[in-house]
Design a protein around this motif. Structure first.
Motif, PDB file in Angstrom:
ATOM      1  N   ILE A  67      60.389   9.472  -7.374  1.00  0.00           N
ATOM      2  CA  ILE A  67      61.430   9.005  -8.297  1.00  0.00           C
ATOM      3  C   ILE A  67      62.315  10.169  -8.733  1.00  0.00           C
ATOM      4  CG2 ILE A  67      61.843   8.013 -10.587  1.00  0.00           C
ATOM      5  CD1 ILE A  67      59.128   6.477 -10.143  1.00  0.00           C
ATOM      6  N   CYS A  68      61.699  11.279  -9.101  1.00  0.00           N
ATOM      7  CA  CYS A  68      62.477  12.433  -9.568  1.00  0.00           C
ATOM      8  C   CYS A  68      63.349  13.011  -8.464  1.00  0.00           C
ATOM      9  CB  CYS A  68      61.539  13.495 -10.131  1.00  0.00           C
ATOM     10  SG  CYS A  68      60.741  13.003 -11.681  1.00  0.00           S
ATOM     11  N   GLU A  69      62.905  12.863  -7.216  1.00  0.00           N
ATOM     12  CA  GLU A  69      63.671  13.384  -6.084  1.00  0.00           C
ATOM     13  C   GLU A  69      64.822  12.468  -5.704  1.00  0.00           C
ATOM     14  OE1 GLU A  69      62.906  14.270  -1.325  1.00  0.00           O
ATOM     15  OE2 GLU A  69      61.225  14.403  -2.722  1.00  0.00           O
ATOM     16  N   ARG A  70      64.625  11.148  -5.834  1.00  0.00           N
ATOM     17  CA  ARG A  70      65.572  10.194  -5.268  1.00  0.00           C
ATOM     18  C   ARG A  70      66.370   9.397  -6.295  1.00  0.00           C
ATOM     19  NH1 ARG A  70      61.471   7.252  -1.192  1.00  0.00           N
ATOM     20  NH2 ARG A  70      63.211   5.786  -1.016  1.00  0.00           N
ATOM     21  N   ALA A  71      66.073   9.557  -7.566  1.00  0.00           N
ATOM     22  CA  ALA A  71      66.749   8.773  -8.595  1.00  0.00           C
ATOM     23  C   ALA A  71      67.380   9.690  -9.638  1.00  0.00           C
ATOM     24  CB  ALA A  71      65.747   7.827  -9.268  1.00  0.00           C
ATOM     25  N   ILE A  72      68.164   9.105 -10.519  1.00  0.00           N
ATOM     26  CA  ILE A  72      68.724   9.809 -11.674  1.00  0.00           C
ATOM     27  C   ILE A  72      67.771   9.565 -12.836  1.00  0.00           C
ATOM     28  CG2 ILE A  72      70.688   9.974 -13.241  1.00  0.00           C
ATOM     29  CD1 ILE A  72      72.398   8.797 -10.936  1.00  0.00           C
ATOM     30  N   VAL A  73      67.249  10.634 -13.416  1.00  0.00           N
ATOM     31  CA  VAL A  73      66.168  10.516 -14.389  1.00  0.00           C
ATOM     32  C   VAL A  73      66.503  11.300 -15.654  1.00  0.00           C
ATOM     33  CG1 VAL A  73      63.726  11.013 -14.848  1.00  0.00           C
ATOM     34  CG2 VAL A  73      64.438  10.239 -12.570  1.00  0.00           C
ATOM     35  N   GLY A  74      66.233  10.685 -16.789  1.00  0.00           N
ATOM     36  CA  GLY A  74      66.296  11.366 -18.079  1.00  0.00           C
ATOM     37  C   GLY A  74      64.997  11.143 -18.828  1.00  0.00           C
ATOM     38  N   VAL A  75      64.536  12.146 -19.562  1.00  0.00           N
ATOM     39  CA  VAL A  75      63.279  12.051 -20.307  1.00  0.00           C
ATOM     40  C   VAL A  75      63.527  12.429 -21.761  1.00  0.00           C
ATOM     41  CG1 VAL A  75      60.953  13.011 -20.581  1.00  0.00           C
ATOM     42  CG2 VAL A  75      61.835  12.507 -18.298  1.00  0.00           C
ATOM     43  N   GLY A  76      62.929  11.673 -22.668  1.00  0.00           N
ATOM     44  CA  GLY A  76      62.990  11.971 -24.094  1.00  0.00           C
ATOM     45  C   GLY A  76      61.594  12.075 -24.673  1.00  0.00           C
ATOM     46  N   ILE A  77      61.366  13.098 -25.490  1.00  0.00           N
ATOM     47  CA  ILE A  77      60.055  13.333 -26.094  1.00  0.00           C
ATOM     48  C   ILE A  77      60.230  13.463 -27.605  1.00  0.00           C
ATOM     49  CG2 ILE A  77      58.061  14.883 -26.217  1.00  0.00           C
ATOM     50  CD1 ILE A  77      58.789  15.787 -23.347  1.00  0.00           C
ATOM     51  N   VAL A  78      59.445  12.680 -28.352  1.00  0.00           N
ATOM     52  CA  VAL A  78      59.447  12.784 -29.809  1.00  0.00           C
ATOM     53  C   VAL A  78      58.060  13.241 -30.241  1.00  0.00           C
ATOM     54  CG1 VAL A  78      59.682  11.529 -31.987  1.00  0.00           C
ATOM     55  CG2 VAL A  78      61.254  11.062 -30.098  1.00  0.00           C
ATOM     56  N   ASP A  79      58.012  14.333 -31.003  1.00  0.00           N
ATOM     57  CA  ASP A  79      56.726  14.941 -31.329  1.00  0.00           C
ATOM     58  C   ASP A  79      56.077  14.289 -32.545  1.00  0.00           C
ATOM     59  OD1 ASP A  79      58.153  15.982 -33.484  1.00  0.00           O
ATOM     60  OD2 ASP A  79      58.235  18.011 -32.679  1.00  0.00           O
ATOM     61  N   VAL A  80      54.889  14.749 -32.848  1.00  0.00           N
ATOM     62  CA  VAL A  80      54.075  14.113 -33.883  1.00  0.00           C
ATOM     63  C   VAL A  80      54.726  14.144 -35.269  1.00  0.00           C
ATOM     64  CG1 VAL A  80      51.895  14.348 -35.156  1.00  0.00           C
ATOM     65  CG2 VAL A  80      51.891  14.283 -32.663  1.00  0.00           C
ATOM     66  N   PRO A  81      55.301  15.261 -35.728  1.00  0.00           N
ATOM     67  CA  PRO A  81      55.937  15.225 -37.053  1.00  0.00           C
ATOM     68  C   PRO A  81      57.027  14.152 -37.168  1.00  0.00           C
ATOM     69  CG  PRO A  81      55.612  17.488 -36.371  1.00  0.00           C
ATOM     70  CD  PRO A  81      55.283  16.646 -35.183  1.00  0.00           C
TER      71      PRO A  81
END
Length: 205
Positions: A67-81
């Motif tokens: 997927i990361c090689e063949r698609a357009i990917v965005g990732v979002g991470i929200v931490d514990v605080p």
């Protein structure tokens, strides 16, 4: 198996690119919540694509790389605080907004797993059970889960007594027993009841 039926409908309605969004980690007692946004190329379909919960770990890892090689990917991470400040629902929506914003090409519409979509700069449709229906959402579920699982394995290296490499922060018997024995870490969600109870003054150790 998920397919492109919903994407094709969104393309007819809105034109342009369609992003699928999903998150991983709403339920665990520890660790961040992670979301992914994925725009797939229908000309390059992915074999074995399915809801991440139905795909074996080894196959998920292989699909993640594809997927990361063949698609357009965005990732979002929200931490514990932030999870404790916002609550897990709003933290999940924020993670999806962040993932969408990090797509290297803008999407003109979005398909979101679940019954509520985040505020996005384009039309967004919430799809209950979307990871079993939409190829783009299924791909997002794979990316979100693999990303979060890797983060939890990294955290496990510093806090091995909680078994996060195995339980990924979920409330397993192993995790519950470790919380009682070793206490609450900076990676535990204090707003979650099982953790909050241990922080009460009268809580027994």
């Amino acid at each position: 198996m998920p397919d492109f039926t919903l994407e094709e409908a969104a393309e007819r309605d809105c034109g342009g690119l369609v992003a699928g969004l999903d998150e991983a980690g709403r339920g665990p007692w520890a660790g961040p919540v992670v979301a992914a946004a994925v725009i797939l190329d229908k000309a390059m379909p992915l074999d074995r694509l399915d809801d991440s919960k139905l795909v074996a770990e080894e196959a998920r890892e292989a699909l993640f790389e594809e997927i990361c090689e063949r698609a357009i990917v965005g990732v979002g991470i929200v931490d514990v605080p932030e999870i404790d400040r916002l609550n897990i629902l709003h933290a999940s929506l924020l993670a999806m907004q962040t993932a969408f914003a990090r797509l290297r090409e803008p999407a003109q519409s979005a398909l979101v797993d679940g019954n509520r979509a985040p505020d996005l700069p384009c039309p967004a449709r919430a799809v209950v059970g979307g990871d079993a229906r939409s190829a783009s959402i299924a791909a997002a579920s794979i990316v979100a889960k693999v990303t979060r699982d890797r983060l939890m394995r990294d955290l496990d290296a510093d806090f091995p007594q909680y078994g996060w490499a195995r339980n990924k922060g979920y409330g397993t018997q192993e995790h519950a027993a470790a919380l009682v024995e070793h206490g609450v870490t900076i990676h535990h969600r204090r707003s979650f009841a099982p953790v909050a109870r241990l922080l009460e003054p009268h809580a027994s150790r």
